[in-house]
Design a protein around this motif. Structure first.
Motif, PDB file in Angstrom:
ATOM      1  N   UNK A  14      -0.893  82.183 -17.956  1.00 33.49           N
ATOM      2  CA  UNK A  14      -2.058  83.062 -17.839  1.00 33.49           C
ATOM      3  C   UNK A  14      -3.127  82.434 -16.948  1.00 33.49           C
ATOM      4  N   UNK A  15      -3.013  81.137 -16.645  1.00 36.95           N
ATOM      5  CA  UNK A  15      -3.953  80.450 -15.776  1.00 36.95           C
ATOM      6  C   UNK A  15      -3.611  80.630 -14.294  1.00 36.95           C
ATOM      7  N   UNK A  16      -2.469  81.219 -14.010  1.00 39.12           N
ATOM      8  CA  UNK A  16      -2.030  81.392 -12.627  1.00 39.12           C
ATOM      9  C   UNK A  16      -2.791  82.529 -11.969  1.00 39.12           C
ATOM     10  N   UNK A  17      -3.483  82.212 -10.883  1.00 38.74           N
ATOM     11  CA  UNK A  17      -4.189  83.242 -10.134  1.00 38.74           C
ATOM     12  C   UNK A  17      -3.276  83.854  -9.084  1.00 38.74           C
ATOM     13  N   UNK A  18      -2.414  83.040  -8.510  1.00 42.38           N
ATOM     14  CA  UNK A  18      -1.436  83.510  -7.538  1.00 42.38           C
ATOM     15  C   UNK A  18      -0.064  83.277  -8.154  1.00 42.38           C
ATOM     16  N   UNK A  19       0.953  83.768  -7.514  1.00 41.74           N
ATOM     17  CA  UNK A  19       2.310  83.589  -8.032  1.00 41.74           C
ATOM     18  C   UNK A  19       2.951  82.329  -7.466  1.00 41.74           C
ATOM     19  N   UNK A  21       3.821  79.307  -9.170  1.00 39.49           N
ATOM     20  CA  UNK A  21       4.087  78.425 -10.284  1.00 39.49           C
ATOM     21  C   UNK A  21       5.511  78.680 -10.774  1.00 39.49           C
ATOM     22  N   UNK A  22       5.851  78.099 -11.878  1.00 38.56           N
ATOM     23  CA  UNK A  22       7.162  78.361 -12.461  1.00 38.56           C
ATOM     24  C   UNK A  22       7.061  79.538 -13.418  1.00 38.56           C
ATOM     25  N   UNK A  23       8.177  80.192 -13.610  1.00 36.53           N
ATOM     26  CA  UNK A  23       8.277  81.278 -14.582  1.00 36.53           C
ATOM     27  C   UNK A  23       9.327  80.875 -15.610  1.00 36.53           C
ATOM     28  N   UNK A  24       9.116  81.252 -16.861  1.00 32.78           N
ATOM     29  CA  UNK A  24      10.029  80.943 -17.950  1.00 32.78           C
ATOM     30  C   UNK A  24      10.517  82.228 -18.604  1.00 32.78           C
ATOM     31  N   UNK A  25      11.756  82.190 -19.111  1.00 31.61           N
ATOM     32  CA  UNK A  25      12.299  83.334 -19.853  1.00 31.61           C
ATOM     33  C   UNK A  25      13.332  82.843 -20.844  1.00 31.61           C
ATOM     34  N   UNK A  30      19.075  79.763 -27.683  1.00 34.19           N
ATOM     35  CA  UNK A  30      18.761  78.347 -27.514  1.00 34.19           C
ATOM     36  C   UNK A  30      18.481  77.942 -26.071  1.00 34.19           C
ATOM     37  N   UNK A  31      18.527  78.851 -25.115  1.00 36.25           N
ATOM     38  CA  UNK A  31      18.343  78.487 -23.715  1.00 36.25           C
ATOM     39  C   UNK A  31      17.118  79.163 -23.107  1.00 36.25           C
ATOM     40  N   UNK A  32      16.407  78.374 -22.306  1.00 40.10           N
ATOM     41  CA  UNK A  32      15.244  78.857 -21.574  1.00 40.10           C
ATOM     42  C   UNK A  32      15.552  78.728 -20.088  1.00 40.10           C
ATOM     43  N   UNK A  33      15.255  79.778 -19.345  1.00 37.55           N
ATOM     44  CA  UNK A  33      15.416  79.736 -17.896  1.00 37.55           C
ATOM     45  C   UNK A  33      14.089  79.373 -17.249  1.00 37.55           C
ATOM     46  N   UNK A  34      14.171  78.564 -16.194  1.00 38.66           N
ATOM     47  CA  UNK A  34      12.990  78.165 -15.425  1.00 38.66           C
ATOM     48  C   UNK A  34      13.280  78.501 -13.970  1.00 38.66           C
ATOM     49  N   UNK A  35      12.350  79.176 -13.303  1.00 36.94           N
ATOM     50  CA  UNK A  35      12.546  79.506 -11.892  1.00 36.94           C
ATOM     51  C   UNK A  35      11.217  79.468 -11.149  1.00 36.94           C
ATOM     52  N   UNK A  36      11.295  79.481  -9.835  1.00 38.76           N
ATOM     53  CA  UNK A  36      10.130  79.520  -8.962  1.00 38.76           C
ATOM     54  C   UNK A  36       9.631  80.954  -8.929  1.00 38.76           C
ATOM     55  N   UNK A  37       8.386  81.165  -9.308  1.00 39.89           N
ATOM     56  CA  UNK A  37       7.865  82.532  -9.376  1.00 39.89           C
ATOM     57  C   UNK A  37       7.773  83.187  -8.001  1.00 39.89           C
TER      58      UNK A  37
END
Length: 67
Positions: A14-19, A21-25, A30-37
């Motif tokens: 929520x602190x991201x003003x622009x896109x 950063x990383x995104x999580x889902x 048991x698994x979390x995905x991490x990607x470049x937003x």
């Protein structure tokens, strides 16, 4: 365009003003995905919830700060 059922719900800080950063889902129970937003169609890293929690704890404690 609507999301398909079962498609991960990607979130950024929520602190991201622009896109820029990383995104999580949650990928499954048991698994979390991490990607470049900035590159939502690009590769993603899959980690366990426990590993992600451990990483966040280490970051908050300063264990990964550059000297």
């Amino acid at each position: 365009m609507t999301k398909q059922a079962g498609e991960p719900q990607w979130r950024t800080s929520s602190y991201t003003e622009r896109q820029d950063c990383v995104a999580l889902a949650a990928l499954n129970i048991d698994s979390i995905g991490i990607r470049d937003s900035k590159n939502p169609k690009g590769p993603l890293l899959s980690v366990t919830r426990a590993d992600l929690e451990n990483l966040i704890d280490r970051i908050k404690a300063g264990h990964l700060d550059r000297s």
